[in-house]
Design a protein around this motif. Structure first.
Motif, PDB file in Angstrom:
ATOM      1  N   UNK A 290     -11.244  -4.817   5.901  1.00 60.18           N
ATOM      2  CA  UNK A 290     -12.583  -5.727   5.379  1.00 60.18           C
ATOM      3  C   UNK A 290     -12.889  -4.368   4.985  1.00 60.18           C
ATOM      4  N   UNK A 291     -14.318  -4.442   4.242  1.00 56.85           N
ATOM      5  CA  UNK A 291     -15.259  -3.154   3.848  1.00 56.85           C
ATOM      6  C   UNK A 291     -16.048  -3.613   4.474  1.00 56.85           C
ATOM      7  N   UNK A 292     -16.556  -2.555   5.690  1.00 49.26           N
ATOM      8  CA  UNK A 292     -17.717  -3.005   6.752  1.00 49.26           C
ATOM      9  C   UNK A 292     -18.914  -3.013   6.220  1.00 49.26           C
TER      10      UNK A 292
ATOM     11  N   UNK B  89       0.714  -1.237  -0.675  1.00 52.82           N
ATOM     12  CA  UNK B  89      -0.293  -0.473   0.003  1.00 52.82           C
ATOM     13  C   UNK B  89       0.780   1.386   0.220  1.00 52.82           C
TER      14      UNK B  89
ATOM     15  N   UNK C 271      -9.453 -15.527   6.009  1.00 55.57           N
ATOM     16  CA  UNK C 271      -8.282 -15.241   4.724  1.00 55.57           C
ATOM     17  C   UNK C 271      -7.537 -15.611   4.247  1.00 55.57           C
ATOM     18  N   UNK C 272      -6.681 -14.616   4.768  1.00 54.37           N
ATOM     19  CA  UNK C 272      -5.092 -14.709   3.889  1.00 54.37           C
ATOM     20  C   UNK C 272      -4.935 -15.909   4.348  1.00 54.37           C
TER      21      UNK C 272
ATOM     22  N   UNK D  21     -19.661  -5.692   8.821  1.00 54.64           N
ATOM     23  CA  UNK D  21     -20.516  -4.771   9.860  1.00 54.64           C
ATOM     24  C   UNK D  21     -21.239  -5.095  11.079  1.00 54.64           C
TER      25      UNK D  21
ATOM     26  N   UNK E  12      -0.675 -10.278   3.341  1.00 56.94           N
ATOM     27  CA  UNK E  12      -0.567  -9.438   4.713  1.00 56.94           C
ATOM     28  C   UNK E  12      -1.854  -9.396   5.621  1.00 56.94           C
ATOM     29  N   UNK E  13      -1.672  -9.213   6.557  1.00 57.29           N
ATOM     30  CA  UNK E  13      -2.996  -8.579   6.946  1.00 57.29           C
ATOM     31  C   UNK E  13      -3.282  -7.632   7.624  1.00 57.29           C
ATOM     32  N   UNK E  14      -3.564  -6.650   8.207  1.00 58.46           N
ATOM     33  CA  UNK E  14      -3.435  -5.044   8.805  1.00 58.46           C
ATOM     34  C   UNK E  14      -3.916  -5.384  10.265  1.00 58.46           C
TER      35      UNK E  14
ATOM     36  N   UNK F 146     -12.878  -1.525   7.551  1.00 61.83           N
ATOM     37  CA  UNK F 146     -11.805  -0.345   7.548  1.00 61.83           C
ATOM     38  C   UNK F 146     -10.885  -0.696   6.733  1.00 61.83           C
ATOM     39  N   UNK F 147      -9.817  -1.399   7.220  1.00 62.33           N
ATOM     40  CA  UNK F 147      -8.894  -1.744   6.771  1.00 62.33           C
ATOM     41  C   UNK F 147      -8.659  -2.725   6.008  1.00 62.33           C
TER      42      UNK F 147
ATOM     43  N   UNK G 216      -6.174  -2.763  11.356  1.00 63.85           N
ATOM     44  CA  UNK G 216      -6.903  -2.605  11.688  1.00 63.85           C
ATOM     45  C   UNK G 216      -8.327  -3.116  11.143  1.00 63.85           C
TER      46      UNK G 216
END
Lengths: 508, 362
Positions: free
Chosen positions: A343-345, A303, A411-412, A397, A333-335, A340-341, A337
């Motif tokens: 996953x998209x809520x 990113x 998922x990763x 969400x 990678x798995x961040x 919103x980072x 947050x």
């Protein structure tokens, strides 16, 4: 012992599933700088929030100057002489210093009088600050001074400071310590929260150490070594599981002099980070939040693009590639947050499965998406990682934090990464699920992946890591074998003495 | 006390019902507006919504429905792509004008050659390209210098209008036009004409393009990675970055699509219903398409219906102006109300009302 200014007796506060504070007692004397120590999640925040009137304890009593003290809200706490400087500032960039301070006051005086008082206070306590400057132009240290002066204008008897030095330069730290000593000399008590043991040893009179919500001891930090305090913080015996040595395989991922400015305001720039991770190895990276963990993950996920040669995957330089290119080569990678980072809520779990897995799981052909396969993959994640949800059609969400965490890690991992980087893998996840996630990470390494685990949970790092390094102000310490790593060594690596020469001196 | 509470999941039912409720509310408040103007509200509403389709002179007004809906739908589908991604192209009107100018100019360059198979396709390409390039101005400025695409694209509309006037009075002026402003009539030249394809329906190539855009937009958004990334970028920019979306490229792609479709709409208009480049060739389709895009919930199929509805209010509004002497501004107000109510009702998709006292958390 003189009469305590603030006396806490048997404070208990439980949240669903976790006891944040259990029967915590402590006393703060007038004119004392009292340190509150503990790992993340040890209950420090809950305790100070209780004192500041943000949290109501389930049981226990507090007295302030001998009188019962039950603040219903921060306003009541402030009225009784308790002030707090938060780790995150609440300032308006577009306004000047005096206007910002006026906004936080109940009955602000005319701005001209206020500016004069700000100047007086800033001169008295050696905190240089011009009340007419716009906050947006101030450095982090100057912004903190605004918050401190805002508190000092109320003439507090007790000043609570939550990790005040995490955003400061060494020079600013020196100025802050002078101020705190002046306040102490005037009889103001300070409750000082920090992870940095060396700071506490130079500044504080008393230290109370919390572990898992309990007060595990009080000591005089000037007489106690950093090693002893670190031991109290993490528990006398650090559980170091027997773990097969990494099979000295070839290096999969290497960073060479990785430097990058932070993409965010108040972020931490990465400074000259070098490391190598071998096949089958888990490298644990510890450190206090905000020391460059997020930035390191962004640089590894793609990113944030960095110099081409700064990151090598196998024999290829990949620093210039974006997330797609890195995923295609097996770096996942798995961040930290998740909402919103990672996953998209508002999107469904199926869509969120697609978010990072579209290329590696063959979920599309020539740009066209295979929704059936994406849904099947989402169902696979849900069952393999025990995600509690009615089905993959639900929005991200609608999941609890821990469940979503299981989903994004799953998922990763189910994409069979060659190199896997994860930040805070078990944050907010219950104990059994956390164990399952750690096991999955170890299994991944056993299968031959190279893994980097960034975490603030020392126990977790000791459980999964082959080697351990600490991230401090954007610098990474030399990684050392985790096996046989002593508690004081970890404490010193994490606790601010990032220069090993200093560490040796302290130990001597 | 009434409080708004966030729904755990967006409500599908409200998402579908909101446009209908908005139309209903618009009719009610529009009726009050017309009553305040001294007209019978029921007659006015009937004149706008019913008479153009089934009234006495419907055979004249019915073809107008597709003629008006075509460019609205074509432009709105393009705009919806950008709006979904959080990229706000407000200047479709300007891209529409540039498409018309470029399309007309490309055709007239060959005048009076008789080669429809060559000239008309060239005009289509030139029209799309003209709109695309005009939209690249806000796009590149945003990517390179971080300018606000809303302001730049909007201001470029006024530049485009001046350019249109210059073309109509100068470069493209009909040499045989007795000095009147305006280009040659493209409709009367067989190589460039965009005629009615089926008599009495109003169907022309622009309407065909609009239908293709609806289908293409639907497939793109629901089945293609680009569409997925457009939606992702709009909902959650950081998750989009994690997924691998390059925000700058997405800005250019979205502005490019919407500019191209707006340019095509302009080109089909100038060679068909309008016939020639004139000073006041543009009639606000580019702006009305913004309402259409939102009324259609930024969904291509929704936009198809919204475009037809909006065209109906246009046609009906003209009828109402003629027969009831309603002022034109009242009709525009009526259309604006539609967007206003839609946005207001839209809140209920993601929120619900809670009655009674809010629970105080300890």
């Amino acid at each position: 012992m003189t009469a305590a200014l603030l006396d806490l007796k048997g404070l208990t506060k439980a949240y669903p599933g976790v006891v944040a504070n259990e029967n915590v007692s402590l006393a703060i004397a007038p004119g004392e700088i009292h340190a509150l120590l503990g790992e993340n999640g040890a209950g420090k925040s809950t305790l100070v929030k209780t004192i500041y009137g943000l949290v109501k304890p389930d049981s226990g009593a507090m007295t302030l100057s001998g009188k019962p003290y039950t603040p219903a809200e921060p306003r009541a706490a402030r009225a009784m002489g308790v002030a707090m400087v938060f780790q995150h500032f609440s300032l308006f960039d577009a306004l000047d210093v005096a206007e910002n301070i006026a906004l936080g006051m109940e009955n602000p005086p005319p701005l001209r009088d206020l500016a004069r008082r700000i100047r007086e206070v800033s001169e008295t306590y050696g905190l240089p600050l011009d009340p007419t400057r716009i906050v947006g132009d101030l450095s982090a240290g100057e912004r903190q001074r605004v918050e401190i002066i805002r508190c000092l204008l109320q003439d507090p008897k007790l000043l609570i400071m939550d990790e005040p030095t995490s955003v400061l330069t060494p020079q600013e730290v020196a100025i802050l310590f002078e101020t705190l000593r002046k306040l102490k000399a005037e009889g103001t008590s300070i409750l000082y929260i920090s992870h940095k043991l060396e700071e506490i040893r130079t500044l504080c009179d008393t230290a109370t150490i919390l572990r898992l919500g309990k007060n595990v001891g009080t000591c005089d930090p000037r007489e106690t070594s950093a090693r002893e305090m670190a031991e109290m913080m993490v528990g006398g015996t650090l559980h170091v599981p027997e773990k097969a040595d990494a099979m000295g395989g070839r290096v999969r991922l290497s960073l060479r002099g990785l430097k990058a400015p932070s993409p965010r305001a108040f972020g931490t720039a990465l400074k000259d980070i070098s490391l190598e991770v071998k096949r089958g190895e888990v490298l644990g990276i510890g450190g206090v939040a905000g020391n460059g963990q997020d930035e390191l993950l962004l640089a590894l996920s793609g990113e944030m693009r960095v110099g081409k040669s700064m990151i090598r995957l196998d024999d290829e330089e990949i620093g210039h590639l974006g997330p797609d290119g890195r995923r295609a080569r097996g770096l996942l990678c798995a961040p930290e947050e998740r909402m919103g980072h990672a996953a998209a809520p508002d999107m469904s779990l199926t869509e969120n499965a697609l978010l990072s897995a579209h290329a590696r799981k063959n979920l599309m052909s020539r740009g066209f998406l295979k929704w059936g396969k994406a849904r099947a993959f989402a169902e696979e994640i849900i069952s393999a990682f025990d995600v509690r949800t009615p089905g993959p059609g639900n929005a991200a969400r609608s999941l609890s934090g821990g469940n979503l965490q299981k989903f994004v890690i799953g998922r990763e991992i189910l994409q069979d990464p060659e190199v896997f980087v994860v930040n805070q893998p078990t944050w907010g996840v219950d104990a059994s699920a956390a164990a399952a996630i750690r096991q999955a990470i170890l299994d991944l390494a056993t299968k031959g992946a190279a893994v980097i685990v960034i975490s603030q949970d020392l126990d977790e790092l000791m459980e999964v890591s082959d080697r351990f390094a600490a991230l401090n102000e954007g610098r990474l310490s030399e990684p050392v074998p985790a096996k046989g790593l002593t508690v004081d060594r970890i404490g010193l690596m994490l606790g601010g003495a990032h220069d090993m020469h200093v560490a040796e001196e302290v130990r001597a | 006390m009434i409080a708004l509470e966030r729904r755990p999941q967006p409500s599908q039912a409200w998402s579908a019902a909101a446009p209908l409720l908005a139309v209903l509310l618009t009719m009610i408040f529009g009726g009050i507006l017309f009553a305040a103007l001294g007209k019978d509200p029921l007659v006015a509403i009937r004149t706008i919504f019913w008479d153009p389709l089934f009234g006495e002179f419907a055979s004249f007004s019915r073809p107008q429905l597709l003629v008006k809906a075509g460019p609205l739908i074509l432009i709105a589908v393009g705009l919806a792509m950008g709006f979904r991604a959080g990229i706000w192209n407000i200047g479709a009107e300007g891209q529409y004008i540039l498409g018309a100018i470029c399309g007309a100019a490309a055709g007239l360059a060959f005048y009076p050659m008789e080669a429809r198979w060559l000239i008309f396709p060239i005009m289509v390409i030139a029209g799309g390209l003209g709109g695309l390039l005009w939209a690249m101005i806000p796009g590149l400025l945003k990517v390179r210098f971080g300018t606000n695409e809303i302001l730049v694209s909007l201001m470029l509309v006024y530049v485009a209008e001046q350019l249109l006037a210059a073309m109509a009075l100068g470069t493209l002026k009909n040499p045989e036009g007795m000095g009147f402003p305006g280009s040659r009539n493209l409709k009367q030249w067989v190589s460039s004409a965009n005629p009615e394809l089926i008599a009495g329906t109003g169907m022309h190539w622009g309407v065909v393009a609009a239908f293709i855009a609806v289908i293409g937009g639907y497939v793109l958004l629901s089945r293609h990675l680009l569409g997925f990334r457009i939606r992702l970028a709009g909902q959650s920019p950081r998750a989009a970055a994690f997924s691998g979306v390059n925000p700058n490229r997405l800005i250019l792609v979205c502005l490019g699509i919407s500019g191209c479709l707006a340019g095509l709409a302009g080109m089909f208009e100038v060679s068909g219903p309008a016939g020639q480049i004139t000073i006041d060739f543009n009639s606000g389709y580019g702006f009305t398409a913004i309402i259409v895009a939102f009324l259609g919930r930024l969904h291509p199929v929704g936009i198809l219906f919204a475009g037809l509805l909006m065209a109906l209010t246009y046609v009906g509004g003209e009828v109402a102006q003629l027969t009831l002497q309603l002022p034109g501004a009242a009709i525009q107000l009526f259309q604006g109300m539609l967007l206003f109510f839609l946005l207001a009702v839209d809140v209920l998709t993601n929120f619900r009302f809670r009655f009674g006292r809010r629970e105080v958390k300890a």
